[in-house]
Design a protein around this motif. Structure first.
Motif, PDB file in Angstrom:
ATOM      1  N   LEU A   1     -29.166  -9.843 -11.158  1.00  0.00           N
ATOM      2  CA  LEU A   1     -28.164 -10.821 -10.734  1.00  0.00           C
ATOM      3  C   LEU A   1     -27.525 -10.416  -9.411  1.00  0.00           C
ATOM      4  CD1 LEU A   1     -26.363 -11.659 -14.109  1.00  0.00           C
ATOM      5  CD2 LEU A   1     -27.740 -13.214 -12.719  1.00  0.00           C
TER       6      LEU A   1
ATOM      7  N   ALA B   1     -31.650 -13.645 -16.560  1.00  0.00           N
ATOM      8  CA  ALA B   1     -31.883 -12.889 -15.337  1.00  0.00           C
ATOM      9  C   ALA B   1     -33.156 -12.067 -15.418  1.00  0.00           C
ATOM     10  CB  ALA B   1     -30.692 -11.991 -15.051  1.00  0.00           C
TER      11      ALA B   1
ATOM     12  N   LEU C   1     -28.191 -19.459  -8.164  1.00  0.00           N
ATOM     13  CA  LEU C   1     -26.876 -18.888  -7.880  1.00  0.00           C
ATOM     14  C   LEU C   1     -26.260 -19.513  -6.639  1.00  0.00           C
ATOM     15  CD1 LEU C   1     -27.311 -15.088  -8.691  1.00  0.00           C
ATOM     16  CD2 LEU C   1     -25.752 -16.683  -9.783  1.00  0.00           C
TER      17      LEU C   1
END
Length: 1007
Positions: free
Chosen positions: A16, A289, A301
Motif C-alpha cells: 500500500l 493489497a 488509490l
C-alpha cells in the motif's frame, strides 16, 4: 549474513505504501538529529557503512515480491550550510521533498553542518515501504553506535507485520481500507495537495508530558472545531514481541473518535482501553493489497485520493504518532553531542493532517504536516499554539520578573574589565583605591604597579588563554597582582593560603596554571610550579603590557574552584563579559560611586569577594583591606574602624557579628549571600546596622557570576518570614523554575532553578562532559545553568529559595559536595567507607559538617581529622567524625541518613563526668561559662577532655568562643592570645584552651 542471504517478503501494508507513493506524497520518513560539535563527512560515511552491516534493512531494493539487500550502504549527502531551516518548512527544499525510488536506494543520510551559531543536523531518510518510525530510530541508533566504536546490535529479522499477526494467531482483517467510510473532514480549508504541495511545521515544547497522544488529539479537536473527528494512532507491534530486532514496518493503527468538548482524560481512557484490547491487531494487513497488481492498486488509490480531496472527506482528520522518549546519549559520539531528535511526518493520502511527537531530555518535539494552501501556514501555527498551551500553559512559561533585558556598554563594545579599570585610573588617578592599616594606594599607583607585574608575567609566557595562580592573603599586593594578571591577558586563579599544600598543588595542576604569583614565604608550597615572587620583584616603572595582549570580552577573567561531586574540585571559568554585566547592574542597584568603600575580609577564593573588589574599583571608590585571618579583632576593624560604607558577607558572618556585640557604623549597603537568609536574622541585622543601611539578599552560584537574583529586605514585610525571598533576576538574566522533566511549574509550586543570560560562565575548566551536564540547552535552544537549587514563585511575585534537589550542602557560604569529603577519608588505610552529612548542633541556627566511617583497622577521630586537614581546606573538614560498626540502610540498600546517631548528643553526654563547678581555678570556670553561652549547653556537660567541635561548635562559633576567651586577658594581650589560640583551632579541647589562657595570663603578670 551476506547481502544475498538477507531478504524478506513485501507485506501487504508495504505494498500500500508503494502504491501510494507519488511526487506530492513521497512517503519518506525523516528522522533529524541536531547537535553541537564536529561530525566530519568521512567519519559519518564510515559509520553509515558499518551500521548497514548490522541493519541490512537500510540497503533494500524492490525485487518482485521481496525486499532484497543491495549490499550498498546508504549514500551520505553533504548539504550547504544554511539550506535546512529546522523550524519552518513552508516550502520544503528539494532534498526533503523528493521520494526514494523503491528500486533503490530506499535510504539515505543528509549531513547539514553547524554554522557556528546553529547546531548541525543529521537527517536519516527512509522510504516508508521499508521502515517505520521505530525502524528509522533503530537504524540511526546503530549509526551513532558505530561512531562511538561500540559493538553493534544487529537488526536482521525478516519478520513483517503480516507474519507477526499470524504468529499471534490474529487473522488478517478483510475489510477493504478504501471502502472504509470517508467521513472525516480536513481540519481547515486547503487546496489540493497536487497543486500546492505540503508544508511542515515544528514546535519545541518544554518538558515531557504524560498522556501526550490524548492531549494532542484533544488540542486538534478543539482547534479544528469540527463536529466529529477521528484520529489515527499508529501502534508499534514490537510491544507483542520485545525480542524482535527489526527495522521493518511493524506498525498498525487504532482509531479515536472525538468531538469538541471531549476532555483529554476521556481520550486517554479510550486509548488505554484500545491498547488493552489489542485493537491494532484487528486492523491488520489488507488482503486486497496482496492480490491486486501494484499498478492497479496505485490507480485505485490515486482515484480515491482525488475524490476525497474534491469532497473534503477523509479516512480520518489526523494521524498522531508518538515515537516515545529518546536518550540523547544514544545519538551522540565523540565531539558531537545531540541536543534534540525529531521526525518530519509523512504526508499520507486520505489523511490531511499528520503529527509526530518525539520526547527528549527536557523537551517535546511536535512536527506537523498538511497540504499547503491559503492560510494553511497560519492555521498550522494556530494549532501548534493550542498544543503548546495544552501541554505547557503560557501562565507558567512567562513571568514578569524575567523582563530583564537592558542594553549595557559591554554588550555594545569590545571592552574588558581592564579597559574599564584603565579608564577609571586615568579619570581619578589621585583617588584612594586601596586602604589598610599600613597606608593607602592611589589609582595611579595601583595602575602603575600592576602594569609592572603584568609585564613580568608576559615575559614568563602568561597571556590570553592561560591561567595564573594567585596565592595571597587579601592584601594590597593581592589586589595589585589580580589586576596584573588581568592586564597580561590571562585569567587569575585565586588560592587561599589556608588551603593545605596538597590541595593548592592539585588545583594548580588541574587548571594547567602557567605560573603562580605569591610571596617568598609561600614559595616552597607550590613546587614544582613556576613562581613570581612579589616581594623580590624589581621595580621597573614605565613598563606597560603589550596592547595586543589585552583581554577581550569572551576571554576568561578568573577560574574559581568549587567543591566537586566526583571527589575532586572543579574550576568554573568566568569570562570578562559575565563580570561586566554583573558590574553594570550591581553598580546601579547598590548605588556605588566615588564615596563608596567596601570592606574586604573574605578569601579571594570565595566568589563573593568579586563584589567588594570590582564594584568600587571601576567606579572611583575604594577597598578597605582587612588584614589577617577572620576573628573578632578583624571583624571589629572592618565594622568599626576602616570607614567602610558597604560590606558583603554571609548570614553566618551576620550571626557571628551579632554574638560578638560589635557596633557597625556608617554603612549604607549590606549585601548578604552564600546561604539562606532568615527573616529574624535579617531583622536583627537591620536593627544593628541602622535603618539607613539597605540589607540586600543576593543569590547566585559561582557558575552565574557572583549574584544574579536579588531582594532588598523589607522590615515590615519580611521580618516575620522564616526566610527572606531571593527576589528577582538581575539585568539580562532569566530564572526558569522547571520540574524533573524540565517542564515549567505553575506559580506557587516548587521547581528547580535554571538560570539563563549574560552572566552564565563558560563552563568547567577542562571538563567538557561535566560542563554539558550542568550547562544545558532548554527546549527553545537557550543555554542555561542547572543549579540544583529549588525555589517557588510567591504571590508577591518574587522568588523564595526552598533547598536542594541533591545532597549538596552549604556551610558558611561554601558549597560542599559530600563526596569531596568522603573521598579523601576513604583514602586513609584504616577507613573502609565514609558518609558525610550536615547536622544542626543543639541550640545552633546553622549546620555543621559531620562524617561517619566504618573502619578496617583501629584509628581515632583525631587522626582522621589530621589526615583530612592535610588534603582539604578547613571549611571541608568535618566538625565531628563518628566511627560505626556498620551503616544503617533503607529498604533499597542505601545508607539511611536519618538513622545515623546524633554526633553531638553522643559526645555531649555528661553522665559519668566530673562537672565543672569543681573546676581547678577561676580561668576554668570563666571559660566553661563562655563555652556554655556560645554553643549553647549546660556547663555541667563540659570536662577537661571536652572537644569544642564534638559538642556542636564549628569554625565560626569557635571565633565567638575565642573572642570571649581573649577578653579574660585584657585588650593589650588580645592579639598575642589570638595567635596562640589559632594554633589549636584544629583540635580545641577544653584543657588546651585553658592552658593557652593561663600561659598568656602569666606572661601578662610577668610584664
Amino acid at each position: 549474513m551476506t547481502p544475498e542471504h538477507f531478504r524478506r517478503p513485501i507485506s501487504p501494508t508495504e505494498r500500500l505504501y508503494l502504491a501510494a507513493t507519488s511526487p506530492t506524497s513521497p512517503l519518506v520518513i525523516h528522522l533529524a538529529v541536531e547537535g553541537y560539535g564536529d561530525l566530519p563527512l568521512a567519519t559519518l560515511q564510515r559509520a553509515v557503512a558499518e551500521a548497514a552491516q548490522a541493519c541490512p534493512g537500510s540497503r533494500l531494493i524492490h525485487q518482485a515480491k521481496f525486499w532484497t539487500d543491495s549490499g550498498r550502504a546508504p549514500t551520505v549527502h553533504l548539504l550547504e550550510p544554511g539550506t535546512l531551516d529546522a523550524q519552518r518548512f513552508t516550502d520544503p527544499p528539494g532534498f526533503l521533498r523528493h521520494t526514494l525510488p523503491p528500486e533503490g536506494p530506499t535510504c539515505e543520510v543528509l549531513l547539514h553542518p553547524a554554522d557556528g551559531t546553529r547546531p548541525g543536523t543529521v537527517v536519516f531518510r527512509a522510504h516508508h515501504a521499508v521502515m517505520d518510525g521505530r525502524g528509522v530510530l533503530r537504524w540511526a541508533g546503530e549509526v551513532f553506535r558505530a561512531l562511538r566504536g561500540e559493538t553493534p546490535h544487529p537488526a536482521r529479522s525478516t519478520m513483517t507485520d503480516h507474519t507477526l499477526l499470524k504468529e499471534l494467531n490474529q487473522p488478517a482483517h478483510h475489510t477493504h481500507p478504501i471502502r472504509t467510510t470517508l467521513a472525516a473532514k480536513a481540519p481547515w480549508p486547503t487546496a489540493t495537495s497536487q497543486s500546492h504541495g505540503f508544508l511542515w511545521r515544528k514546535r519545541t515544547i518544554a518538558g515531557t508530558h504524560p498522556a501526550l497522544v490524548a492531549k494532542l488529539a484533544s488540542a486538534v479537536t478543539e482547534t479544528c472545531g469540527l463536529p466529529q473527528q477521528r484520529a489515527m494512532v499508529p501502534v508499534d507491534l514490537r510491544r507483542h514481541a520485545p525480542e524482535l530486532s527489526s527495522t521493518a514496518n511493524l506498525t498498525l493503527p487504532i482509531f479515536l473518535d472525538t468531538r469538541p468538548g471531549t476532555r483529554w482524560e476521556e481520550l486517554q481512557r479510550q486509548l488505554l482501553d484500545a491498547l488493552a484490547a489489542n485493537a491494532e491487531l484487528a486492523s491488520g494487513p489488507q488482503q486486497l493489497a496482496s492480490r491486486v497488481p501494484l499498478s492497479a492498486l496505485r490507480h485505485v488509490l490515486r482515484t480515491v485520493t482525488a475524490a476525497s480531496e474534491r469532497r473534503d472527506r477523509y479516512l480520518c482528520t489526523a494521524l498522531i504518532s508518538h515515537l516515545g522518549r529518546t536518550d540523547l546519549e544514544s545519538f551522540s559520539s565523540g565531539e558531537f553531542t545531540a541536543s534534540t531528535v525529531y521526525s518530519l511526518p509523512v504526508q499520507s493520502p486520505l489523511v490531511p493532517l499528520s503529527l509526530v511527537a518525539v520526547e527528549c531530555l527536557g523537551r517535546t518535539e511536535i512536527t506537523l504536516c498538511h497540504p499547503n494552501g491559503p492560510q494553511a501556514a497560519d492555521h498550522a501555527e494556530e494549532l501548534l499554539d493550542a498544543i503548546e498551551e495544552t501541554l505547557s500553559p503560557r501562565q507558567a512559561r512567562l513571568w514578569e520578573g524575567n523582563r530583564t533585558a537592558r542594553p549595557t556598554a559591554a554588550q555594545e563594545s569590545a571592552e574588558s574589565l581592564v579597559d574599564l579599570f584603565r579608564r577609571q585610573a586615568a579619570h581619578t588617578p589621585d583617588a584612594v583605591a586601596l586602604a589598610d592599616p599600613q597606608g593607602e594606594l592611589t589609582y595611579a599607583e595601583l595602575d602603575r604597579r600592576s602594569d609592572t607585574i603584568a609585564c613580568e608575567l608576559q615575559d614568563l609566557g602568561a597571556g590570553r588563554g592561560s591561567v595564573v595562580g594567585l596565592l595571597m592573603d587579601h592584601s594590597a599586593d593581592a589586589i595589585t597582582a589580580l589586576w596584573a594578571v588581568l592586564k597580561s591577558g590571562a585569567a587569575y586563579l585565586p588560592l587561599d593560603p589556608a588551603y593545605p599544600d596538597t590541595r593548592i598543588r592539585q588545583i594548580l595542576h588541574d587548571a594547567g596554571a602557567t605560573v603562580c604569583l605569591t610571596h617568598k614565604r609561600h614559595a616552597d608550597r607550590i613546587v614544582p610550579y613556576g613562581t613570581l615572587l612579589l616581594d623580590e620583584l624589581p621595580q621597573q616603572p614605565g613598563r606597560v603590557p603589550a596592547a595586543d595582549a589585552s583581554p577581550r570580552p569572551d576571554d576568561v577573567a578568573y577560574v574559581l574552584y568549587t567543591s566537586g561531586s566526583t571527589g575532586r574540585p572543579k574550576g568554573v571559568e568566568v569570562e570578562h563579559r559575565n563580570l561586566l554585566n554583573y558590574v553594570a547592574w550591581a553598580t546601579r542597584r547598590y548605588q556605588v560611586d566615588r564615596t563608596s568603600r567596601f570592606a574586604l575580609f573574605t578569601s579571594l577564593a570565595f566568589d563573593l569577594t568579586g563584589t567588594s573588589i570590582f564594584l568600587p574599583l571601576l567606579t572611583g571608590g575604594s577597598v578597605a583591606l582587612v588584614p589577617g585571618p577572620l576573628d573578632h579583632l578583624t571583624l571589629r576593624y572592618a565594622l568599626e574602624e576602616c570607614k567602610a560604607t558597604a560590606l558583603k558577607l554571609t548570614p553566618t558572618h551576620l550571626d557571628l557579628i551579632a554574638r560578638l556585640g560589635l557596633h557597625p557604623s556608617g554603612f549604607r549597603t549590606l549585601i548578604v549571600g552564600g546561604e539562606q537568609l532568615t527573616g529574624p536574622l535579617a531583622a536583627g541585622t537591620q536593627r544593628l546596622f541602622g535603618p539607613g543601611c539597605a540589607v540586600i539578599n543576593e543569590y547566585g552560584p559561582t557558575e552565574a557570576t557572583i549574584g544574579c537574583v536579588v531582594h532588598q529586605f523589607d522590615p515590615h514585610r519580611d521580618a516575620e518570614s522564616p526566610v527572606v525571598p531571593i527576589g528577582l533576576p538581575v539585568d539580562n538574566t532569566k530564572v526558569h523554575l522547571l520540574d524533573a522533566d524540565r517542564g515549567f511549574v505553575p506559580a506557587g509550586e516548587t521547581g528547580e532553578i535554571y538560570l539563563v543570560g549574560d552572566q552564565l560562565a563558560r563552563g568547567y575548566r577542562l571538563q567538557p562532559r561535566l560542563s554539558s551536564e550542568r550547562f544545558v540547552r532548554l527546549a527553545d535552544g537557550t543555554r542555561a545553568y542547572r543549579t540544583g537549587d529549588l525555589a517557588r514563585l510567591l504571590p508577591s511575585g518574587v522568588l523564595e529559595y526552598i533547598g536542594r534537589v541533591d545532597d549538596q550542602i552549604k556551610i558558611h557560604g561554601h558549597r560542599i559536595e559530600p563526596a569531596e569529603v568522603a573521598y579523601p577519608l576513604e583514602l586513609h588505610p584504616a577507613v573502609a567507607r565514609a558518609f558525610v552529612v550536615a547536622r544542626r548542633p543543639p541550640g545552633q541556627t546553622h549546620h555543621a559538617l559531620c562524617a561517619y566511617v566504618t573502619t578496617r583497622a583501629d584509628v581515632t577521630a583525631a587522626a582522621l581529622t589530621r589526615h583530612l586537614a592535610e588534603h582539604l581546606p578547613r571549611y571541608l573538614v568535618p566538625t565531628a567524625i563518628i566511627k560505626m560498626s556498620e551503616f544503617p540502610c533503607t529498604m533499597n540498600g542505601k545508607i539511611d541518613a536519618a538513622a545515623l546517631p546524633d554526633p553531638f548528643s553522643q559526645h555531649g553526654d555528661a553522665e559519668g563526668k566530673q562537672p565543672l563547678y569543681e573546676a581547678q581555678d577561676e580561668i576554668e570556670r570563666q571559660i566553661a561559662r563562655i563555652w556554655s553561652e556560645v554553643l549553647p549547653l549546660d556547663a555541667a556537660r563540659i570536662d577537661e577532655t571536652a572537644d569544642f567541635y564534638l559538642m556542636g561548635g564549628d569554625s565560626l562559633s569557635l571565633l565567638a568562643m575565642f573572642a570571649g576567651v581573649t577578653h579574660l586577658v585584657g585588650e593589650q594581650h588580645q592579639h598575642g592570645l589570638m595567635a596562640e589560640l589559632r594554633s589549636i583551632a584544629h583540635q580545641p579541647r577544653f584543657d588546651r584552651v585553658c592552658a593557652v589562657v593561663r600561659g598568656a595570663t602569666s606572661k601578662g603578670e610577668d610584664n
